[in-house]
Design a protein around this motif. Sequence first.
Motif, PDB file in Angstrom:
ATOM      1  N   THR A 117      95.163 -45.457 -95.440  1.00 40.90           N
ATOM      2  CA  THR A 117      94.322 -46.635 -95.607  1.00 40.90           C
ATOM      3  C   THR A 117      92.895 -46.300 -95.163  1.00 40.90           C
ATOM      4  N   THR A 118      92.026 -47.295 -95.205  1.00 44.10           N
ATOM      5  CA  THR A 118      90.604 -47.017 -94.991  1.00 44.10           C
ATOM      6  C   THR A 118      90.146 -47.183 -93.552  1.00 44.10           C
ATOM      7  N   GLY A 119      91.030 -47.593 -92.664  1.00 41.90           N
ATOM      8  CA  GLY A 119      90.606 -47.802 -91.282  1.00 41.90           C
ATOM      9  C   GLY A 119      91.778 -47.836 -90.326  1.00 41.90           C
ATOM     10  N   ARG A 131     108.526 -57.152-102.013  1.00 36.22           N
ATOM     11  CA  ARG A 131     107.767 -56.424-103.024  1.00 36.22           C
ATOM     12  C   ARG A 131     106.353 -56.040-102.600  1.00 36.22           C
ATOM     13  N   ASN A 132     105.905 -56.554-101.477  1.00 34.24           N
ATOM     14  CA  ASN A 132     104.544 -56.260-101.038  1.00 34.24           C
ATOM     15  C   ASN A 132     104.485 -56.097 -99.524  1.00 34.24           C
ATOM     16  N   ILE A 133     103.625 -55.200 -99.085  1.00 33.23           N
ATOM     17  CA  ILE A 133     103.277 -55.046 -97.679  1.00 33.23           C
ATOM     18  C   ILE A 133     101.776 -55.265 -97.565  1.00 33.23           C
ATOM     19  N   ALA A 134     101.366 -56.049 -96.582  1.00 27.77           N
ATOM     20  CA  ALA A 134      99.940 -56.230 -96.306  1.00 27.77           C
ATOM     21  C   ALA A 134      99.609 -55.582 -94.969  1.00 27.77           C
ATOM     22  N   VAL A 135      98.495 -54.899 -94.920  1.00 29.63           N
ATOM     23  CA  VAL A 135      98.065 -54.231 -93.688  1.00 29.63           C
ATOM     24  C   VAL A 135      96.581 -54.518 -93.468  1.00 29.63           C
ATOM     25  N   GLY A 136      96.235 -54.863 -92.233  1.00 31.46           N
ATOM     26  CA  GLY A 136      94.845 -55.152 -91.889  1.00 31.46           C
ATOM     27  C   GLY A 136      94.320 -54.149 -90.884  1.00 31.46           C
ATOM     28  N   ASN A 137      93.028 -53.837 -90.968  1.00 28.77           N
ATOM     29  CA  ASN A 137      92.458 -52.850 -90.059  1.00 28.77           C
ATOM     30  C   ASN A 137      91.334 -53.441 -89.213  1.00 28.77           C
ATOM     31  N   LYS A 138      90.762 -52.610 -88.358  1.00 31.25           N
ATOM     32  CA  LYS A 138      89.742 -53.072 -87.429  1.00 31.25           C
ATOM     33  C   LYS A 138      88.446 -53.482 -88.118  1.00 31.25           C
ATOM     34  N   GLU A 139      88.279 -53.080 -89.372  1.00 36.02           N
ATOM     35  CA  GLU A 139      87.098 -53.479 -90.136  1.00 36.02           C
ATOM     36  C   GLU A 139      87.343 -54.778 -90.901  1.00 36.02           C
ATOM     37  N   VAL A 141      89.512 -55.433 -93.163  1.00 37.68           N
ATOM     38  CA  VAL A 141      89.956 -55.230 -94.537  1.00 37.68           C
ATOM     39  C   VAL A 141      91.472 -55.371 -94.575  1.00 37.68           C
ATOM     40  N   VAL A 142      91.971 -56.200 -95.486  1.00 44.44           N
ATOM     41  CA  VAL A 142      93.412 -56.358 -95.678  1.00 44.44           C
ATOM     42  C   VAL A 142      93.783 -55.716 -97.009  1.00 44.44           C
ATOM     43  N   ALA A 143      94.697 -54.754 -96.967  1.00 42.39           N
ATOM     44  CA  ALA A 143      95.141 -54.038 -98.163  1.00 42.39           C
ATOM     45  C   ALA A 143      96.560 -54.445 -98.506  1.00 42.39           C
ATOM     46  N   PHE A 144      96.836 -54.551 -99.809  1.00 38.86           N
ATOM     47  CA  PHE A 144      98.155 -54.945-100.298  1.00 38.86           C
ATOM     48  C   PHE A 144      98.786 -53.753-100.997  1.00 38.86           C
ATOM     49  N   ILE A 145      99.991 -53.426-100.549  1.00 38.36           N
ATOM     50  CA  ILE A 145     100.677 -52.201-100.950  1.00 38.36           C
ATOM     51  C   ILE A 145     101.985 -52.541-101.634  1.00 38.36           C
ATOM     52  N   ASP A 146     102.272 -51.852-102.740  1.00 38.77           N
ATOM     53  CA  ASP A 146     103.567 -51.952-103.401  1.00 38.77           C
ATOM     54  C   ASP A 146     104.479 -50.892-102.793  1.00 38.77           C
ATOM     55  N   PRO A 147     105.471 -51.281-101.963  1.00 35.45           N
ATOM     56  CA  PRO A 147     106.304 -50.285-101.286  1.00 35.45           C
ATOM     57  C   PRO A 147     107.237 -49.530-102.229  1.00 35.45           C
ATOM     58  N   ARG A 148     107.372 -50.023-103.461  1.00 36.64           N
ATOM     59  CA  ARG A 148     108.258 -49.352-104.407  1.00 36.64           C
ATOM     60  C   ARG A 148     107.606 -48.136-105.040  1.00 36.64           C
ATOM     61  N   GLY A 149     106.314 -48.004-104.837  1.00 34.91           N
ATOM     62  CA  GLY A 149     105.614 -46.862-105.415  1.00 34.91           C
ATOM     63  C   GLY A 149     105.374 -47.067-106.889  1.00 34.91           C
ATOM     64  N   GLY A 150     105.830 -46.126-107.676  1.00 35.18           N
ATOM     65  CA  GLY A 150     105.622 -46.240-109.111  1.00 35.18           C
ATOM     66  C   GLY A 150     104.988 -44.992-109.686  1.00 35.18           C
ATOM     67  N   TYR A 159      99.259 -46.794-104.431  1.00 28.92           N
ATOM     68  CA  TYR A 159     100.166 -47.805-103.901  1.00 28.92           C
ATOM     69  C   TYR A 159      99.408 -49.041-103.419  1.00 28.92           C
ATOM     70  N   ILE A 160      98.127 -48.886-103.137  1.00 28.39           N
ATOM     71  CA  ILE A 160      97.304 -50.026-102.735  1.00 28.39           C
ATOM     72  C   ILE A 160      96.767 -50.687-104.004  1.00 28.39           C
ATOM     73  N   TRP A 161      97.212 -51.904-104.280  1.00 27.10           N
ATOM     74  CA  TRP A 161      96.836 -52.547-105.546  1.00 27.10           C
ATOM     75  C   TRP A 161      95.775 -53.634-105.398  1.00 27.10           C
ATOM     76  N   HIS A 162      95.464 -54.015-104.145  1.00 31.60           N
ATOM     77  CA  HIS A 162      94.414 -55.011-103.945  1.00 31.60           C
ATOM     78  C   HIS A 162      93.922 -54.923-102.509  1.00 31.60           C
ATOM     79  N   THR A 163      92.629 -55.183-102.305  1.00 36.84           N
ATOM     80  CA  THR A 163      92.075 -55.252-100.954  1.00 36.84           C
ATOM     81  C   THR A 163      91.177 -56.476-100.829  1.00 36.84           C
TER      82      THR A 163
END
Length: 332
Positions: A117-119, A131-139, A141-150, A159-163
């Motif tokens: 991720t970016t931070g 179907r989705n994991i969301a992760v937030g960082n110190k900046e 930014v919240v990133a949305f990840i598809d854990p199934r890959g593809g 795997y990060i499809w939206h921020t």
Amino acid sequence: MTSFHYPRLQSLLASAHTKELRGHKQKVLTVGWSSDGKKLGSGSADQTARVWTNIERTSNKDALELKAHTGDVDQLCWDPTHPERLATASLDSSIIMWDVRTADKSRAAPYIRKVQTTGENINLCWSPDGRNIAVGNKEDVVAFIDPRGGGDAKSEKKYIWHTIKNEVEINEISWNFAGDLFFMTTGQGTVRVLEFPGFKPVIDLNAHTANLYCLDFDPKGRYFATGSADALICLWDIEELICLRTFGTLEWPVRTISISHDGELIASGSEDRVIDIASVETGETIHTIQCSAATNSIAWHPNRHLLAYAGDEVSSSRPEGNLRVFGLSDFK
């Protein structure tokens, strides 16, 4: 809500046992139960996560060590649709997805996937449908990840499809149980609610007068609770978005809250050296757990009155991080 028989639970809590789980070499930052309640996960400043099974009978040596991060493991969460899978978020700017079954076989605990991720990551949650994991960082930014890959696991960024880049401090994130709304607590004391997956703003709920650090949802789907630097917890009607009552027992900023599986109890922790357990219906404190340090994370078991909690306790004589499970009188 059904009538809350707190004298009965008060008596049971007063006679409950506590078990300490040792293994982490530094303070424990996060705890969480698997969806079936058979496993307890923990993450630590020692850069590892651990998975504890058969809590009543387990030996501390039986815990699985999940070791692949190079920074503090600040958050973990379990796949709500699969009791063997969990994710960890770290200050090393990555999240890792694990399958405990693989770890059982090899004892080396290889991970399923690592996503850069970016931070430095401090927040993590898994959507109710898995179907989705969301992760937030110190900046913020919240990133949305598809854990199934593809695709090719080497192309981790796909795997990060939206921020979302937020202009305010973001402290905790979560989906509602329906999975159609996404909640973010802010440093302005508001709860920012977005539609999911469209991310259309729904409301910035003015919840507190100071930084809002944590939130949790009633498993019965009726309420959510917020905890703030103003040392208050507010209970909200999830449909009307109105505050039903406040809890003001703690004196320091509320770091962590958890509502029990039956929606009857709310536990909260802070820099106060206690964990407060109160009636959701009345707001009355019915039990207090004494601690020797500030509390970082608490989590009720998904179908029993067992509370896992962890804090800042580390000493030179016993350097293991503080990780304990408090339960009812049938817990030994």
